[in-house]
Write an enzyme that holds these catalytic residues in place. Structure first.
Site, short mmCIF file in Angstrom:
data_model
loop_
_atom_site.label_atom_id
_atom_site.label_comp_id
_atom_site.label_asym_id
_atom_site.label_seq_id
_atom_site.Cartn_x
_atom_site.Cartn_y
_atom_site.Cartn_z
N ALA A 127 0.81 -1.22 0.00
CA ALA A 127 0.00 0.00 0.00
C ALA A 127 0.84 1.28 0.00
O ALA A 127 0.60 2.19 -0.81
CB ALA A 127 -0.96 -0.01 1.19
N ARG A 185 -6.01 -0.31 -8.75
CA ARG A 185 -6.22 -1.25 -7.62
C ARG A 185 -7.31 -0.68 -6.72
O ARG A 185 -7.20 0.47 -6.31
CB ARG A 185 -4.94 -1.45 -6.80
CG ARG A 185 -3.71 -1.97 -7.53
CD ARG A 185 -3.78 -3.43 -7.92
NE ARG A 185 -4.07 -4.37 -6.86
CZ ARG A 185 -3.17 -4.89 -6.03
NH1 ARG A 185 -1.92 -4.53 -6.09
NH2 ARG A 185 -3.54 -5.78 -5.11
N GLN A 219 4.24 -13.98 -2.35
CA GLN A 219 5.00 -12.81 -1.94
C GLN A 219 5.86 -13.09 -0.70
O GLN A 219 6.93 -12.48 -0.54
CB GLN A 219 4.08 -11.62 -1.66
CG GLN A 219 3.39 -11.07 -2.89
CD GLN A 219 1.98 -11.64 -3.07
OE1 GLN A 219 1.73 -12.80 -2.70
NE2 GLN A 219 1.08 -10.85 -3.61
N ASP A 224 -3.60 -3.11 4.05
CA ASP A 224 -3.82 -2.26 2.88
C ASP A 224 -4.92 -1.22 3.12
O ASP A 224 -4.97 -0.22 2.41
CB ASP A 224 -4.19 -3.13 1.68
CG ASP A 224 -2.99 -3.91 1.17
OD1 ASP A 224 -2.36 -3.44 0.22
OD2 ASP A 224 -2.67 -4.96 1.76
#
Length: 345
Positions: A46, A87, A194, A235
């Site tokens: 983010a 996004r 990730q 986020d």
């Protein structure tokens, strides 16, 4: 480890989809390229997304500098809208674009370019400082747990996801420096790995002891007494403390609660969305099915099997023992505590 660099009036982004096999830097000369990198997760996390979008607006201004003042304003408004559509869940994207949108109205193009660059640089520098403070507040909390720690983290909330040392990994780094950390467990973080590709890569580069586990090992590891605390990033955090983070975070919070292990979120104040009352109101991005069907270019399932691929889940505030922010710790977050916390700042 820098996911984004402003150099020679261009934005250079580390393409994180290629890590850890290759370190490839993408030179962005226009805002559309920045948007493509955000959309495909070339730049992710983010805070990093917010900083990249801010520089994207500078690139848009440079591209439109020869337009009339009125056309220039319309051009920038369209660029901001295009970037906002990349996004839907990470609130720092919209936070950064909102800040950028306040600096150019009414200005001639050359003046606006200077103002936009100054604001983007400020957003970048503020995130570096924010990560440092999160690390300081977090390590103070970790010391109170009273033993050498084994910490589980999920996805990547480190230097690759921010302009600084990270959020969750800033706490990890400070704990290692203070000698109170013995082990980090990185969940692989399906479907795009990730944790395996990025968090393990970061921590090994810093010579911090890290062990990779599959996502479905977490319960067993907790039950065996191998986990002392769970720390993840976020986020978007709603006004009541519900937190959106990479899919799988909610499950870890449930497991931690069952095993009486503290579960913490580490995030800057720019990740709080006090206009969204609770997690039910957070839009969760649904991504392409091939991210689940494939690892890289190799199918690991029937190519035509139906897939669900929500990129995030929502952890209810009642499962969060504390939010480690750049302005301090919010213990057992709820609507009243968050309201009081921000009123005091």
């Amino acid at each position: 480890m820098k996911p984004l660099i402003w150099q020679d009036d261009r934005l250079v982004l580390l393409d994180q989809t290629c890590l850890p096999a290759k370190e490839i830097y993408v030179i962005c000369n226009d805002y559309r390229r920045v948007g493509d990198m955000i959309r495909k997760l070339g730049v992710r996390g983010a805070p990093a997304i917010g900083a990249a979008a801010a520089y994207g607006m500078v690139l848009a201004a440079q591209e439109g500098r020869h337009l009339s003042r009125e056309a220039f304003q319309r051009w920038l408004n369209q660029a901001a809208q295009d970037l906002a559509e990349t996004r839907p869940t990470a609130v720092n994207l919209f936070w950064a674009l909102k800040r950028m949108s306040k600096v150019y109205p009414g200005k001639e193009p050359d003046e606006a370019i200077g103002a936009l660059f100054a604001e983007a640089k400020k957003i970048h520098q503020e995130d570096e400082e924010s990560c440092r403070r999160i690390g300081e507040h977090g390590v103070s909390l970790m010391k109170k747990l009273g033993r050498p720690l084994k910490i589980l983290t999920h996805c990547n909330a480190g230097a690759l996801a921010t302009a600084g040392d990270g959020t969750a990994l800033a706490v990890v780094r400070r704990a290692w420096e203070e000698g109170i950390l013995t082990q980090v467990y990185a969940g692989e973080t399906r479907p795009l790995l990730q944790g395996a590709r990025l968090t393990a890569y970061e921590l090994m580069a810093d010579e911090i002891p890290v062990t990779l586990i599959t996502d479905n090992m977490a319960a067993w590891m907790m039950g065996q007494g191998e986990i002392d605390a769970v720390i993840t990033g976020a986020d978007r955090i709603a006004a009541n403390g519900d937190a959106a983070n990479k899919i799988g975070t909610y499950g870890l919070a449930v497991l931690a609660h069952h095993h009486r292990i503290p579960f913490y979120i580490a995030a800057p104040c720019s990740t709080f969305d006090l206009e969204t009352p609770n997690g039910d109101e957070i839009l969760v991005e649904e991504r392409a099915g091939d991210e689940v069907r494939k690892i890289g270019d190799v199918f690991i399932s029937p190519p035509d099997v139906p897939v669900r691929n929500p990129a995030f889940d929502i952890t209810p505030h009642r499962l969060i023992d504390g939010i480690i922010s750049d302005l301090g710790l919010i213990e057992k977050p709820d609507e009243e505590k968050l309201k009081h916390f921000f009123e005091g700042k």
